[in-house]
Design a protein around this motif. Structure first.
Motif, PDB file in Angstrom:
ATOM      1  N   VAL A  23     -38.936   1.907 -11.847  1.00 37.28           N
ATOM      2  CA  VAL A  23     -38.435   2.776 -10.777  1.00 37.28           C
ATOM      3  C   VAL A  23     -38.091   1.910  -9.562  1.00 37.28           C
ATOM      4  N   PRO A  24     -36.848   1.400  -9.490  1.00 35.20           N
ATOM      5  CA  PRO A  24     -36.445   0.592  -8.336  1.00 35.20           C
ATOM      6  C   PRO A  24     -35.841   1.458  -7.224  1.00 35.20           C
ATOM      7  N   LEU A  25     -36.217   1.139  -6.003  1.00 39.21           N
ATOM      8  CA  LEU A  25     -35.603   1.747  -4.812  1.00 39.21           C
ATOM      9  C   LEU A  25     -34.821   0.640  -4.122  1.00 39.21           C
ATOM     10  N   LEU A  26     -33.482   0.781  -4.073  1.00 39.08           N
ATOM     11  CA  LEU A  26     -32.605  -0.303  -3.648  1.00 39.08           C
ATOM     12  C   LEU A  26     -31.800   0.096  -2.421  1.00 39.08           C
ATOM     13  N   LEU A  27     -31.668  -0.839  -1.496  1.00 40.48           N
ATOM     14  CA  LEU A  27     -30.747  -0.694  -0.380  1.00 40.48           C
ATOM     15  C   LEU A  27     -29.490  -1.472  -0.722  1.00 40.48           C
ATOM     16  N   GLU A  28     -28.365  -0.772  -0.782  1.00 41.21           N
ATOM     17  CA  GLU A  28     -27.093  -1.387  -1.177  1.00 41.21           C
ATOM     18  C   GLU A  28     -26.190  -1.571   0.032  1.00 41.21           C
ATOM     19  N   VAL A  29     -25.586  -2.733   0.131  1.00 41.27           N
ATOM     20  CA  VAL A  29     -24.556  -2.992   1.132  1.00 41.27           C
ATOM     21  C   VAL A  29     -23.271  -3.345   0.397  1.00 41.27           C
ATOM     22  N   HIS A  30     -22.160  -2.757   0.812  1.00 43.09           N
ATOM     23  CA  HIS A  30     -20.906  -3.015   0.124  1.00 43.09           C
ATOM     24  C   HIS A  30     -19.791  -3.264   1.128  1.00 43.09           C
ATOM     25  N   GLY A  31     -18.771  -3.972   0.666  1.00 43.24           N
ATOM     26  CA  GLY A  31     -17.604  -4.234   1.485  1.00 43.24           C
ATOM     27  C   GLY A  31     -16.640  -3.055   1.452  1.00 43.24           C
ATOM     28  N   ASP A  32     -15.518  -3.212   2.117  1.00 40.70           N
ATOM     29  CA  ASP A  32     -14.484  -2.181   2.093  1.00 40.70           C
ATOM     30  C   ASP A  32     -13.773  -2.184   0.747  1.00 40.70           C
ATOM     31  N   ARG A  33     -13.200  -1.043   0.384  1.00 41.25           N
ATOM     32  CA  ARG A  33     -12.441  -0.955  -0.858  1.00 41.25           C
ATOM     33  C   ARG A  33     -11.173  -1.793  -0.774  1.00 41.25           C
ATOM     34  N   TRP A  34     -10.913  -2.516  -1.837  1.00 42.31           N
ATOM     35  CA  TRP A  34      -9.634  -3.220  -1.987  1.00 42.31           C
ATOM     36  C   TRP A  34      -8.933  -2.545  -3.140  1.00 42.31           C
ATOM     37  N   TYR A  35      -8.035  -1.606  -2.790  1.00 41.90           N
ATOM     38  CA  TYR A  35      -7.436  -0.721  -3.780  1.00 41.90           C
ATOM     39  C   TYR A  35      -8.557  -0.002  -4.532  1.00 41.90           C
ATOM     40  N   ASN A  36      -8.719  -0.254  -5.808  1.00 38.65           N
ATOM     41  CA  ASN A  36      -9.687   0.501  -6.602  1.00 38.65           C
ATOM     42  C   ASN A  36     -10.901  -0.334  -6.999  1.00 38.65           C
ATOM     43  N   SER A  37     -11.372  -1.167  -6.084  1.00 37.72           N
ATOM     44  CA  SER A  37     -12.575  -1.956  -6.331  1.00 37.72           C
ATOM     45  C   SER A  37     -13.219  -2.313  -5.003  1.00 37.72           C
ATOM     46  N   ARG A  38     -14.502  -2.653  -5.056  1.00 43.40           N
ATOM     47  CA  ARG A  38     -15.182  -3.184  -3.877  1.00 43.40           C
ATOM     48  C   ARG A  38     -16.444  -3.926  -4.321  1.00 43.40           C
ATOM     49  N   PRO A  39     -16.798  -5.023  -3.671  1.00 46.20           N
ATOM     50  CA  PRO A  39     -18.004  -5.772  -4.018  1.00 46.20           C
ATOM     51  C   PRO A  39     -19.231  -5.147  -3.364  1.00 46.20           C
ATOM     52  N   THR A  96       0.813  -1.207   0.000  1.00 48.29           N
ATOM     53  CA  THR A  96       0.000   0.000   0.000  1.00 48.29           C
ATOM     54  C   THR A  96       0.849   1.260   0.000  1.00 48.29           C
ATOM     55  N   LYS A  97       2.127   1.165   0.331  1.00 49.11           N
ATOM     56  CA  LYS A  97       2.989   2.338   0.389  1.00 49.11           C
ATOM     57  C   LYS A  97       3.132   2.960  -0.994  1.00 49.11           C
ATOM     58  N   ASP A  98       2.936   4.286  -1.056  1.00 54.71           N
ATOM     59  CA  ASP A  98       3.084   5.062  -2.284  1.00 54.71           C
ATOM     60  C   ASP A  98       2.071   4.680  -3.364  1.00 54.71           C
ATOM     61  N   ARG A  99       1.061   3.911  -3.034  1.00 52.85           N
ATOM     62  CA  ARG A  99       0.035   3.558  -4.021  1.00 52.85           C
ATOM     63  C   ARG A  99      -1.164   4.476  -3.818  1.00 52.85           C
ATOM     64  N   GLN A 100      -1.605   5.173  -4.862  1.00 45.87           N
ATOM     65  CA  GLN A 100      -2.675   6.141  -4.752  1.00 45.87           C
ATOM     66  C   GLN A 100      -4.011   5.502  -5.134  1.00 45.87           C
ATOM     67  N   ASP A 101      -4.983   5.555  -4.229  1.00 47.77           N
ATOM     68  CA  ASP A 101      -6.324   5.102  -4.545  1.00 47.77           C
ATOM     69  C   ASP A 101      -7.028   6.177  -5.371  1.00 47.77           C
ATOM     70  N   ARG A 102      -7.795   5.733  -6.358  1.00 46.62           N
ATOM     71  CA  ARG A 102      -8.497   6.658  -7.229  1.00 46.62           C
ATOM     72  C   ARG A 102      -9.809   7.097  -6.597  1.00 46.62           C
ATOM     73  N   LEU A 103     -10.232   8.311  -6.910  1.00 45.97           N
ATOM     74  CA  LEU A 103     -11.489   8.885  -6.405  1.00 45.97           C
ATOM     75  C   LEU A 103     -11.601   8.759  -4.887  1.00 45.97           C
ATOM     76  N   GLU A 104     -10.541   9.048  -4.198  1.00 43.94           N
ATOM     77  CA  GLU A 104     -10.582   9.022  -2.747  1.00 43.94           C
ATOM     78  C   GLU A 104     -11.600  10.054  -2.250  1.00 43.94           C
ATOM     79  N   GLY A 105     -12.436   9.651  -1.335  1.00 43.67           N
ATOM     80  CA  GLY A 105     -13.457  10.533  -0.799  1.00 43.67           C
ATOM     81  C   GLY A 105     -14.738  10.580  -1.610  1.00 43.67           C
TER      82      GLY A 105
END
Length: 261
Positions: free
Chosen positions: A150-166, A27-36
């Motif tokens: 017109v779907p109303l969805l509740l989304e649950v997601h995991g933590d980011r793993w670098y630049n992806s997350r399920p 993870t050192k010196d690796r920049q995550d994209r779209l942080e925040g």
């Protein structure tokens, strides 16, 4: 010679392993994209969808079945859709999504119900009728539909793993069929298959979110299943070749969606 070749292979393996580890697992010196990006209270986007729509039919035991043989069958079709995305962040792992869109499709229903001539004398549930020879046009109904979905969805997601997350999502849909023919006074005797206009469904979805330097791309698989019966019965004087052979008809759809945020 053999030892030199072996030494080269070992050194190459060590070099590749070290490079692989440095690029993917450190993870050192690796920049995550779209942080925040995901910390915003609200965000927006759009999606494209490749669809497969079909009807799930429940057949009438008398008019829709001949022993163990189904007299009515459906043929699914592939189609497309598109829509908008509105997301509200609830907390680190949950989002609420509203994804209104348009879904276009054309399905076929095949009625092999000529054998219902045997009930021409009438039954306890149906009045007598005059048999007619079903043509190929009578047997095939092409049902075109355009759903405002017109779907109303509740989304649950995991933590980011670098630049992806399920992620996984589920929710409810309101689906208005703009081509339902529900108010038509003509029915299948005149070649018109009628369905309900306002419908409700439930949806489940799973996929992976990928972060790029300027946008987030989300490929996912979605299933949508109608809750209510969409069938509008034929007029009382129409012979039981068509909707009388069906007890219930409910849409089921499987989609591959690409979301851009």
């Amino acid at each position: 010679m053999w030892n030199n070749t072996l030494n080269i292979k070992v050194l190459a393996a060590i070099f590749i392993s070290g490079l692989f580890n440095a690029q993917l697992f450190r993870t050192k010196d690796r920049q995550d994209r779209l942080e925040g990006f995901d910390n915003q209270k609200f965000s927006y986007g759009f999606y494209l969808a490749a669809n497969n729509f079909d009807y799930r039919l429940v057949l009438h035991p008398m008019f829709g079945m001949d022993g163990q043989r189904n007299l009515v069958q459906t043929k699914s079709s592939y189609s497309f859709g598109a829509g908008l995305i509105g997301k509200m962040r609830l907390d680190d792992n949950f989002d609420l999504r509203l994804e209104p869109g348009l879904q276009f499709m054309s399905r076929e229903i095949i009625f092999n119900t000529q054998s219902n001539d045997q009930y021409a004398g009438g039954t306890a549930a149906n009045a007598p009728f005059t048999p007619r020879a079903l043509t190929e046009a009578d047997k095939l109904r092409t049902v075109k539909s355009t759903y405002v979905d017109v779907p109303l969805l509740l989304e649950v997601h995991g933590d980011r793993w670098y630049n992806s997350r399920p992620y996984a999502a589920a929710g409810v849909n309101w689906m208005m069929n703009l081509q339902s023919n529900s108010k038509s006074t003509d029915d299948n005797a005149n070649g018109i298959f009628r369905t309900t206009t306002s419908n409700f469904a439930w949806t489940a979805e799973i996929g992976i979110q990928f972060y790029f330097s300027r946008f987030k791309l989300t490929p996912g698989f979605r299933g949508t299943f109608m809750i209510n019966d969409e069938l509008v019965a034929d007029n009382a004087e129409t012979p039981p070749y068509w909707t009388s052979a069906i007890s219930a008809a409910k849409t089921r759809a499987f989609m591959f969606v690409l979301k851009f945020e």
